[in-house]
Write a protein that holds these residues in place. Structure first.
Motif, PDB file in Angstrom:
ATOM      1  N   GLY A  11       0.849  -1.205   0.000  1.00 34.48           N
ATOM      2  CA  GLY A  11       0.000   0.000   0.000  1.00 34.48           C
ATOM      3  C   GLY A  11       0.873   1.240   0.000  1.00 34.48           C
ATOM      4  O   GLY A  11       0.530   2.266   0.593  1.00 34.48           O
ATOM      5  N   THR A  13       1.542   3.511  -2.031  1.00 34.90           N
ATOM      6  CA  THR A  13       1.085   4.777  -2.624  1.00 34.90           C
ATOM      7  C   THR A  13       0.011   5.451  -1.767  1.00 34.90           C
ATOM      8  O   THR A  13      -0.407   6.559  -2.065  1.00 34.90           O
ATOM      9  CB  THR A  13       0.486   4.516  -4.020  1.00 34.90           C
ATOM     10  OG1 THR A  13      -0.479   3.457  -3.879  1.00 34.90           O
ATOM     11  CG2 THR A  13       1.529   4.104  -5.026  1.00 34.90           C
ATOM     12  N   GLY A  14      -0.449   4.775  -0.717  1.00 38.42           N
ATOM     13  CA  GLY A  14      -1.546   5.311   0.094  1.00 38.42           C
ATOM     14  C   GLY A  14      -1.053   6.340   1.100  1.00 38.42           C
ATOM     15  O   GLY A  14       0.152   6.586   1.240  1.00 38.42           O
ATOM     16  N   ALA A  15      -2.016   6.939   1.822  1.00 41.89           N
ATOM     17  CA  ALA A  15      -1.664   7.981   2.799  1.00 41.89           C
ATOM     18  C   ALA A  15      -0.723   7.413   3.865  1.00 41.89           C
ATOM     19  O   ALA A  15       0.296   8.027   4.201  1.00 41.89           O
ATOM     20  CB  ALA A  15      -2.935   8.527   3.444  1.00 41.89           C
ATOM     21  N   ALA A  38       2.008  -2.058  -4.435  1.00 45.53           N
ATOM     22  CA  ALA A  38       0.665  -1.455  -4.520  1.00 45.53           C
ATOM     23  C   ALA A  38      -0.104  -2.223  -5.587  1.00 45.53           C
ATOM     24  O   ALA A  38       0.285  -3.338  -5.964  1.00 45.53           O
ATOM     25  CB  ALA A  38       0.777   0.041  -4.833  1.00 45.53           C
ATOM     26  N   SER A  39      -1.188  -1.643  -6.075  1.00 43.10           N
ATOM     27  CA  SER A  39      -1.981  -2.354  -7.078  1.00 43.10           C
ATOM     28  C   SER A  39      -1.320  -2.228  -8.453  1.00 43.10           C
ATOM     29  O   SER A  39      -0.387  -1.438  -8.630  1.00 43.10           O
ATOM     30  CB  SER A  39      -3.397  -1.780  -7.130  1.00 43.10           C
ATOM     31  OG  SER A  39      -3.366  -0.555  -7.817  1.00 43.10           O
ATOM     32  N   ARG A  41      -2.401  -0.711 -10.882  1.00 44.46           N
ATOM     33  CA  ARG A  41      -2.545   0.680 -11.346  1.00 44.46           C
ATOM     34  C   ARG A  41      -1.279   1.495 -11.088  1.00 44.46           C
ATOM     35  O   ARG A  41      -0.946   2.394 -11.847  1.00 44.46           O
ATOM     36  CB  ARG A  41      -3.698   1.387 -10.604  1.00 44.46           C
ATOM     37  CG  ARG A  41      -5.069   0.858 -10.877  1.00 44.46           C
ATOM     38  CD  ARG A  41      -6.098   1.629 -10.029  1.00 44.46           C
ATOM     39  NE  ARG A  41      -5.996   1.380  -8.583  1.00 44.46           N
ATOM     40  CZ  ARG A  41      -6.574   0.343  -7.961  1.00 44.46           C
ATOM     41  NH1 ARG A  41      -7.291  -0.514  -8.645  1.00 44.46           N
ATOM     42  NH2 ARG A  41      -6.449   0.175  -6.658  1.00 44.46           N
ATOM     43  N   SER A  42      -0.576   1.184 -10.005  1.00 43.99           N
ATOM     44  CA  SER A  42       0.574   2.014  -9.621  1.00 43.99           C
ATOM     45  C   SER A  42       1.913   1.416 -10.050  1.00 43.99           C
ATOM     46  O   SER A  42       2.961   2.073  -9.896  1.00 43.99           O
ATOM     47  CB  SER A  42       0.611   2.190  -8.101  1.00 43.99           C
ATOM     48  OG  SER A  42      -0.593   2.719  -7.654  1.00 43.99           O
ATOM     49  N   ALA A  74      -3.052  -1.570   3.136  1.00 44.77           N
ATOM     50  CA  ALA A  74      -3.790  -1.534   1.864  1.00 44.77           C
ATOM     51  C   ALA A  74      -5.231  -1.998   2.070  1.00 44.77           C
ATOM     52  O   ALA A  74      -5.890  -2.388   1.114  1.00 44.77           O
ATOM     53  CB  ALA A  74      -3.079  -2.392   0.828  1.00 44.77           C
ATOM     54  N   ILE A  78      -7.041  -6.935   1.494  1.00 44.46           N
ATOM     55  CA  ILE A  78      -5.680  -7.234   1.007  1.00 44.46           C
ATOM     56  C   ILE A  78      -4.880  -7.915   2.132  1.00 44.46           C
ATOM     57  O   ILE A  78      -4.168  -8.892   1.902  1.00 44.46           O
ATOM     58  CB  ILE A  78      -4.960  -5.927   0.558  1.00 44.46           C
ATOM     59  CG1 ILE A  78      -5.712  -5.288  -0.614  1.00 44.46           C
ATOM     60  CG2 ILE A  78      -3.493  -6.174   0.228  1.00 44.46           C
ATOM     61  CD1 ILE A  78      -5.554  -5.956  -1.926  1.00 44.46           C
ATOM     62  N   GLY A 167      -8.256   7.376   3.940  1.00 43.25           N
ATOM     63  CA  GLY A 167      -7.266   7.202   2.871  1.00 43.25           C
ATOM     64  C   GLY A 167      -7.015   8.459   2.039  1.00 43.25           C
ATOM     65  O   GLY A 167      -7.686   9.486   2.197  1.00 43.25           O
ATOM     66  N   ALA A 168      -6.025   8.313   1.156  1.00 45.27           N
ATOM     67  CA  ALA A 168      -5.570   9.450   0.345  1.00 45.27           C
ATOM     68  C   ALA A 168      -6.695  10.000  -0.541  1.00 45.27           C
ATOM     69  O   ALA A 168      -6.805  11.219  -0.733  1.00 45.27           O
ATOM     70  CB  ALA A 168      -4.377   9.025  -0.506  1.00 45.27           C
TER      71      ALA A 168
END
Ligand code: A2P
Length: 359
Positions: A11, A13-15, A38-39, A41-42, A74, A78, A167-168
């Motif tokens: 996780g 990329t998260g906050a 991360a997922s 997507r990232s 995450a 997850i 979260g972000a």
């Protein structure tokens, strides 16, 4: 095992994940290799750590080969799927989600409160440690020294919770809504179902048949587990307020013995992880902005509860506290857990050296 650890952040990329990266650098955590997950997507994006770009990888079943410490943030689904895989591969997992907090045998740890729950946990030997809910941590850090001194019988807590806890994307939505409302447009509501900017609402977690939402029940059950004492009566009301990253809480305590404001202040002044901001003359008490980016939980409005004190032998105390949700409420607490494990490992290897030298 080398001195420096192979660490994974799930996780990243998260906050909270981004705060993990900052804290590992800031606190000079002994990182040998850092894997950012991360997922899909990232995957391929880069994040700076110790002055070097690190590429985000997609989280897969095979992500944990040669990882000694895995910091998860995450979400619970997850964690449910991947934390056991990480532990099987030999990593010690510190999980920020709610997935394992109430699982018997899994330690739920606030280092200032119950470090003894980490006994027997060894870095790199597999195993999961749960990081408590942010509102629980921010309450239990200042309440524990009072509980230990005069025993708390009952807690009535009301929270004022920041966007970061969701979260972000929730933080971004609060910013976007604020702009939209100021521009006279209707606010975009994708993360929350109702307007958040210039508003507040009951916490967005699910409500049970008894009328309590999940966040409120986390505060009750997790505090009992951390203290190893479910005899303390706790009731909570959790509310989201349009604040970016620090939670505030109004805490009313019923105490077994009398404790006046000065005595409470001196107990709290000596407590780890607590800063006092309690200026009655200047009417200056903790705010979310004071706590943002800071490690300590800030405590003010320290006063004997006039509805209780002395009456029928019942004593009470009121506090107003603020703590950074992303830091002490999540990433910092998890990193402090990991630091304890590193300390234990160092002490164990020093003992091994002593034993082998004395042979
Ligand atoms: P991503 O940015 O790739 O979606 P926050 O708590 O701030 O909302 O952050 C959630 C974190 O969890 C992000 O890093 C996010 O990565 C990550 N995440 C969400 N879904 C997955 C998934 N299916 N696999 C791996 N990481 C995920």
């Amino acid at each position: 095992m080398s001195g420096n650890l192979s660490v994974a952040i799930v996780g990243a990329t998260g906050a909270v994940g981004q705060e993990f990266v900052r804290l590992l650098a800031e606190r000079r955590f002994p990182v040998g290799r850092l894997k950012l997950l991360a997922s899909r997507r990232s995957a391929g994006k880069t994040v700076e750590f110790q002055g070097r770009p690190h590429t985000i990888e997609e989280l897969t079943d095979d992500s944990f080969q040669d990882v000694e410490l895995a910091l998860f943030s995450a979400g619970a689904s997850i964690s449910r799927k991947f934390a056991p895989l990480a532990a099987e591969a030999g990593a010690t997992v510190v999980d920020n989600s709610s997935a394992f907090r109430m699982t018997p045998g899994i330690p739920l740890v606030v280092p200032e409160v119950n470090p003894e729950a980490l006994e027997g946990v060894e870095l790199g030997n597999g195993g999961i440690i749960a990081n408590p809910n942010c509102s629980t941590i921010i309450m239990i850090v200042p309440v524990t020294p009072i509980h230990r001194a005069v025993r708390v019988r009952r807690i009535v807590v009301s929270t004022y919770q920041a966007a970061s806890g969701a979260g972000a994307a929730a933080m971004a939505e609060l910013e976007q809504q604020t702009r939209e409302v100021l521009a006279g447009r209707s606010p975009t509501c994708e993360i929350f179902r109702q307007q958040y900017a210039f508003n507040l609402f009951s916490h967005d977690s699910g409500i049970g048949p008894d009328g309590y939402n999940t966040e409120e029940m986390k505060m009750v059950r997790e505090s009992h587990k951390i203290w190893g004492d479910s005899s303390v009566a706790i009731t909570a009301t959790c509310v989201r307020v349009p604040v970016m990253r620090a939670h505030a809480e109004s805490i009313n305590l019923e105490l077994e013995e009398a404790l006046d404001a000065d005595q409470a202040r001196s107990l709290l002044a000596n407590a780890h992880g607590v800063s006092i901001l309690d200026d009655r003359t200047g009417n200056r008490f903790p705010t979310p902005l004071d706590a943002s980016g800071r490690d300590d939980v800030f405590v003010g409005r320290i006063r004997a509860d006039i509805s209780r004190s002395g009456k029928n032998g019942v004593h009470g105390l009121d506090l107003f506290v603020c703590g950074d949700q992303i830091r002490k409420g999540a990433a910092l607490n998890a990193v402090q857990i990991a630091e304890r494990l590193v300390g234990d490992r160092t002490r164990r290897s020093a003992r091994r050296v002593e034993v082998s030298l004395s042979r």
